[in-house]
Enzyme design. Structure first.
Site, PDB file in Angstrom:
ATOM      1  N   ASN A   1       0.843  -1.192   0.000  1.00 52.99           N
ATOM      2  CA  ASN A   1       0.000   0.000   0.000  1.00 52.99           C
ATOM      3  C   ASN A   1       0.881   1.245   0.000  1.00 52.99           C
ATOM      4  O   ASN A   1       1.940   1.280   0.633  1.00 52.99           O
ATOM      5  CB  ASN A   1      -1.010  -0.012   1.147  1.00 52.99           C
ATOM      6  CG  ASN A   1      -0.401  -0.178   2.519  1.00 52.99           C
ATOM      7  OD1 ASN A   1       0.651  -0.772   2.663  1.00 52.99           O
ATOM      8  ND2 ASN A   1      -1.073   0.338   3.527  1.00 52.99           N
TER       9      ASN A   1
ATOM     10  N   GLU B   1       0.417   5.323   0.523  1.00 50.70           N
ATOM     11  CA  GLU B   1      -0.534   6.346   0.983  1.00 50.70           C
ATOM     12  C   GLU B   1      -0.093   7.738   0.559  1.00 50.70           C
ATOM     13  O   GLU B   1       1.064   7.973   0.202  1.00 50.70           O
ATOM     14  CB  GLU B   1      -0.669   6.255   2.508  1.00 50.70           C
ATOM     15  CG  GLU B   1      -1.200   4.890   2.935  1.00 50.70           C
ATOM     16  CD  GLU B   1      -1.514   4.778   4.409  1.00 50.70           C
ATOM     17  OE1 GLU B   1      -1.105   5.665   5.193  1.00 50.70           O
ATOM     18  OE2 GLU B   1      -2.188   3.798   4.782  1.00 50.70           O
TER      19      GLU B   1
ATOM     20  N   ALA C   1      -0.872  12.148   1.388  1.00 47.98           N
ATOM     21  CA  ALA C   1      -1.464  13.168   2.252  1.00 47.98           C
ATOM     22  C   ALA C   1      -2.870  13.515   1.774  1.00 47.98           C
ATOM     23  O   ALA C   1      -3.718  13.947   2.558  1.00 47.98           O
ATOM     24  CB  ALA C   1      -0.581  14.420   2.271  1.00 47.98           C
TER      25      ALA C   1
ATOM     26  N   TYR D   1      -5.711  11.708   1.152  1.00 44.93           N
ATOM     27  CA  TYR D   1      -5.992  10.315   1.524  1.00 44.93           C
ATOM     28  C   TYR D   1      -6.578   9.445   0.413  1.00 44.93           C
ATOM     29  O   TYR D   1      -6.182   8.298   0.260  1.00 44.93           O
ATOM     30  CB  TYR D   1      -6.909  10.269   2.756  1.00 44.93           C
ATOM     31  CG  TYR D   1      -6.286  10.758   4.043  1.00 44.93           C
ATOM     32  CD1 TYR D   1      -4.975  11.258   4.094  1.00 44.93           C
ATOM     33  CD2 TYR D   1      -7.006  10.744   5.224  1.00 44.93           C
ATOM     34  CE1 TYR D   1      -4.420  11.717   5.275  1.00 44.93           C
ATOM     35  CE2 TYR D   1      -6.453  11.200   6.423  1.00 44.93           C
ATOM     36  CZ  TYR D   1      -5.159  11.689   6.437  1.00 44.93           C
ATOM     37  OH  TYR D   1      -4.623  12.136   7.616  1.00 44.93           O
TER      38      TYR D   1
ATOM     39  N   CYS E   1      -4.153   0.405  -2.502  1.00 41.10           N
ATOM     40  CA  CYS E   1      -4.033  -0.820  -1.716  1.00 41.10           C
ATOM     41  C   CYS E   1      -2.949  -1.734  -2.301  1.00 41.10           C
ATOM     42  O   CYS E   1      -2.704  -1.747  -3.515  1.00 41.10           O
ATOM     43  CB  CYS E   1      -5.344  -1.603  -1.725  1.00 41.10           C
ATOM     44  SG  CYS E   1      -6.663  -0.879  -0.771  1.00 41.10           S
TER      45      CYS E   1
ATOM     46  N   GLU F   1      -2.925  -4.940  -2.797  1.00 41.04           N
ATOM     47  CA  GLU F   1      -3.372  -5.951  -3.767  1.00 41.04           C
ATOM     48  C   GLU F   1      -3.488  -5.354  -5.161  1.00 41.04           C
ATOM     49  O   GLU F   1      -3.069  -5.949  -6.157  1.00 41.04           O
ATOM     50  CB  GLU F   1      -4.747  -6.511  -3.363  1.00 41.04           C
ATOM     51  CG  GLU F   1      -4.782  -7.171  -2.005  1.00 41.04           C
ATOM     52  CD  GLU F   1      -5.149  -6.218  -0.876  1.00 41.04           C
ATOM     53  OE1 GLU F   1      -4.638  -5.079  -0.847  1.00 41.04           O
ATOM     54  OE2 GLU F   1      -5.945  -6.626  -0.009  1.00 41.04           O
TER      55      GLU F   1
ATOM     56  N   CYS G   1     -10.098  -5.468   0.851  1.00 41.87           N
ATOM     57  CA  CYS G   1     -11.237  -4.547   0.890  1.00 41.87           C
ATOM     58  C   CYS G   1     -12.152  -4.799  -0.319  1.00 41.87           C
ATOM     59  O   CYS G   1     -11.812  -5.544  -1.245  1.00 41.87           O
ATOM     60  CB  CYS G   1     -10.735  -3.093   0.880  1.00 41.87           C
ATOM     61  SG  CYS G   1     -10.176  -2.540  -0.737  1.00 41.87           S
TER      62      CYS G   1
ATOM     63  N   CYS H   1     -10.662  -4.061  -3.807  1.00 39.00           N
ATOM     64  CA  CYS H   1      -9.690  -5.083  -4.222  1.00 39.00           C
ATOM     65  C   CYS H   1     -10.400  -6.381  -4.584  1.00 39.00           C
ATOM     66  O   CYS H   1      -9.977  -7.095  -5.498  1.00 39.00           O
ATOM     67  CB  CYS H   1      -8.659  -5.306  -3.121  1.00 39.00           C
ATOM     68  SG  CYS H   1      -7.522  -3.901  -2.948  1.00 39.00           S
TER      69      CYS H   1
END
Ligand code: THU
Length: 140
Positions: free
Chosen positions: A57, A59, A61, A63, A68, A70, A99, A102
């Site tokens: 994953n 990430e 700032a 969001y 992810c 996967e 999730c 995914c």
């Protein structure tokens, strides 16, 4: 959670033990950029010709820009020309299952391959199939 695992040979086909694919996912987890959630995830995807493609994953700032593990692995593999897959492994500190987004991507690009899920110790691996994780998928 690096482990020493061996390859299995079956009907001339090279298969990889779940433990080995999980250990690759643990390697990928080390590359995670998860400074906002503090929830690193690693994924390892096994192509039908035995290649392992990693994903973690990443990430942001901003969001929603987060990707992810996967889907990073799956899209990376596809972008490198891999189209057929044997299995996917996913690790996180809680052993979380993929999730919803995914799951849809796994349904579309991996189909009915084993989905190995484990916590970061790799000590207990659960195996799932997408028909159980996403029983009513979206199709166009
Ligand atoms: N995450 C994944 O990498 N895979 C999933 O299937 C669920 C969530 C990531 C996204 C985010 O970086 C962090 O876990 C917390 O949601």
């Amino acid at each position: 959670c690096k482990q020493l695992c061996k390859f299995l040979y079956s009907k001339g086909e090279v298969l990889m033990k779940p433990e080995k694919l999980i250990s690759y996912a643990c390697d990928a987890q080390d590359n995670s950029q998860s400074q906002y959630s503090n929830f690193p995830v690693g994924s390892a995807l096994l192509s039908d010709d035995g290649k392992v493609i990693l994903g973690c994953n990443v990430e942001s700032a901003v969001y929603p820009n987060t990707l992810c593990a996967e889907r990073v692995a799956i899209y990376s593999a596809i972008s490198q020309g891999y189209t057929k897959f044997k299995a996917i492994a996913i690790v996180s500190k809680t052993g979380a299952k993929p999730c919803g987004s995914c799951r849809q991507t796994i349904y579309e690009y991996l189909g009915n391959v084993p989905i190995y899920v484990s916590d970061s110790t790799g000590s207990k691996i659960s195996t799932y199939y997408i028909k159980d994780l996403l029983p009513y998928p979206f199709d166009l």
